[in-house]
Design a protein around this motif. Structure first.
Motif, PDB file in Angstrom:
ATOM      1  N   LEU A 193      60.514 -25.325  25.412  1.00 49.73           N
ATOM      2  CA  LEU A 193      60.308 -26.809  25.175  1.00 49.73           C
ATOM      3  C   LEU A 193      58.800 -27.074  25.141  1.00 49.73           C
ATOM      4  CD1 LEU A 193      63.661 -28.211  26.530  1.00 49.73           C
ATOM      5  CD2 LEU A 193      62.862 -28.266  24.372  1.00 49.73           C
TER       6      LEU A 193
ATOM      7  N   LEU B 138      65.415 -35.086  24.814  1.00 51.77           N
ATOM      8  CA  LEU B 138      66.505 -34.097  25.718  1.00 51.77           C
ATOM      9  C   LEU B 138      67.566 -34.847  26.079  1.00 51.77           C
ATOM     10  CD1 LEU B 138      63.831 -32.467  27.985  1.00 51.77           C
ATOM     11  CD2 LEU B 138      64.840 -31.416  26.113  1.00 51.77           C
TER      12      LEU B 138
ATOM     13  N   GLU C 152      57.105 -25.831  22.466  1.00 51.40           N
ATOM     14  CA  GLU C 152      57.564 -26.516  21.328  1.00 51.40           C
ATOM     15  C   GLU C 152      56.779 -27.814  21.192  1.00 51.40           C
ATOM     16  OE1 GLU C 152      59.394 -26.208  18.378  1.00 51.40           O
ATOM     17  OE2 GLU C 152      59.528 -24.058  19.051  1.00 51.40           O
TER      18      GLU C 152
ATOM     19  N   GLY D 296      66.138 -30.336  21.980  1.00 49.83           N
ATOM     20  CA  GLY D 296      66.617 -29.108  22.844  1.00 49.83           C
ATOM     21  C   GLY D 296      68.211 -29.295  22.635  1.00 49.83           C
TER      22      GLY D 296
ATOM     23  N   LEU E 293      59.427 -34.684  22.142  1.00 51.28           N
ATOM     24  CA  LEU E 293      60.533 -33.874  22.744  1.00 51.28           C
ATOM     25  C   LEU E 293      61.685 -34.830  22.777  1.00 51.28           C
ATOM     26  CD1 LEU E 293      58.888 -31.280  24.710  1.00 51.28           C
ATOM     27  CD2 LEU E 293      59.806 -30.763  22.551  1.00 51.28           C
TER      28      LEU E 293
ATOM     29  N   VAL F 278      59.962 -30.564  32.354  1.00 52.63           N
ATOM     30  CA  VAL F 278      59.433 -30.435  30.903  1.00 52.63           C
ATOM     31  C   VAL F 278      58.664 -31.900  31.008  1.00 52.63           C
ATOM     32  CG1 VAL F 278      59.790 -30.859  28.380  1.00 52.63           C
ATOM     33  CG2 VAL F 278      61.037 -29.166  29.589  1.00 52.63           C
TER      34      VAL F 278
ATOM     35  N   VAL G 296      58.102 -37.007  25.952  1.00 50.42           N
ATOM     36  CA  VAL G 296      59.353 -36.645  26.267  1.00 50.42           C
ATOM     37  C   VAL G 296      60.336 -37.672  26.272  1.00 50.42           C
ATOM     38  CG1 VAL G 296      60.776 -35.138  27.865  1.00 50.42           C
ATOM     39  CG2 VAL G 296      58.247 -34.431  27.354  1.00 50.42           C
TER      40      VAL G 296
END
Length: 293
Positions: free
Chosen positions: A95, A107, A98, A8, A105, A127, A135
């Motif tokens: 997010l 961030l 995605e 992101g 992910l 998220v 994440v």
């Protein structure tokens, strides 16, 4: 199909450092890197107005941010495949969507302003609590390089539940990719009512709880230790609250891995106190790995 590593991007220096980190990670994993910018510009302005006015300053800013991020990522690996996209959604929705088709992910933990910092913090938490994939939130004094961590060490929190295989597997795989040692930590506590003054448990409570922690740790790690024999595994139990123990471990690691159980039929935030605390206070990047069950 190779699932990409998704980052992101919002134009902040924190998100650009996240691009650096993720680019290194994508090179390590040999996967594509996907950079996304979440924007509600078209929703606010309307498609017809957008066509009438043509490119707006906000559109130009989005394209500039993504172009800059893509060039920055490409410098980390000449053969790295990088794609970009502006998504007309709020950050959390974009997010989470995605994450359904991503290996992870990534961030940053800060935004473009003091207000954005607060908003981004809530985005990270939401998220991390709802995503279908791991994440990674870049906390602490990391050096922005996934491949060249200063300490060559990954910390893994082994929790109460035995069904934490996803977090364990992620940690072992990451340690193998990086050539890093894996510190698997199990916290334990002696309940206050089981003091050494107890007639039946005099001198025994602490030892019994510590032995139980060792058993849980060994049971959780045996399968993966056999599957990843090249990983240098260090098993450790520590007395104290899990949150405190893991925050202490984060001071000596390049990455901290924790699990978060996802319960079916519970659509709200599912993060847990330990993961929540580490995301706020860890001294190194934190990976929250969802665990179904």
């Amino acid at each position: 199909m190779e699932l990409p590593l998704v980052v992101g991007v919002d134009g902040s220096e924190s998100s650009m450092r996240a691009v650096d980190w993720a680019a290194d990670e994508a090179v390590l994993r040999k996967v594509p890197l996907r950079l996304v910018y979440a924007s509600l510009w078209e929703r606010y302005e309307g498609a017809a107005l957008a066509e009438t006015l043509g490119r707006t300053s906000e559109q130009a800013l989005e394209d500039t941010i993504l172009d800059t991020a893509a060039r920055r990522a490409q410098r980390r690996g000449a053969d790295l495949k990088v794609t970009t996209e502006v998504l007309p959604e709020d950050a959390v929705s974009a997010l989470l969507n995605e994450g359904r088709n991503a290996c992870a992910l990534v961030l940053g933990s800060r935004g473009r302003s003091r207000v954005a910092e607060l908003l981004l913090g809530s985005v990270c938490l939401e998220v991390a609590a709802r995503a279908n994939c791991p994440v990674i939130v870049l906390r602490g004094g990391h050096d922005n390089q996934a491949s060249n961590g200063m300490l060559r060490r990954i910390a893994l929190g082994v929790g109460e539940e035995r069904q934490n295989s996803e977090a364990l597997r992620f940690a072992f795989q990451e340690a193998q990719r990086r050539g890093a040692a894996l510190d698997a930590v199990r916290a334990w506590r002696c309940p206050a009512h089981e003091s050494v003054d107890h007639l039946l448990l005099a001198g025994e409570p602490a030892r019994l709880h510590e032995e139980r922690a060792v058993e849980i740790l060994e049971s959780a790690l045996n399968q993966f230790a056999a599957e990843y024999p090249s990983v240098e595994l260090r098993r450790r139990t520590a007395e104290g609250p899990a949150r405190r123990v893991l925050l202490d471990a984060s001071t000596r690691a390049d990455l901290l891995v924790v699990g978060a159980r996802r319960r079916q039929g519970h659509p709200g935030l599912q993060l847990g106190q330990v993961a929540h605390t580490t995301l706020h206070h860890s001294r190194c990047p934190v990976v929250v790995v969802p665990q179904r069950g």
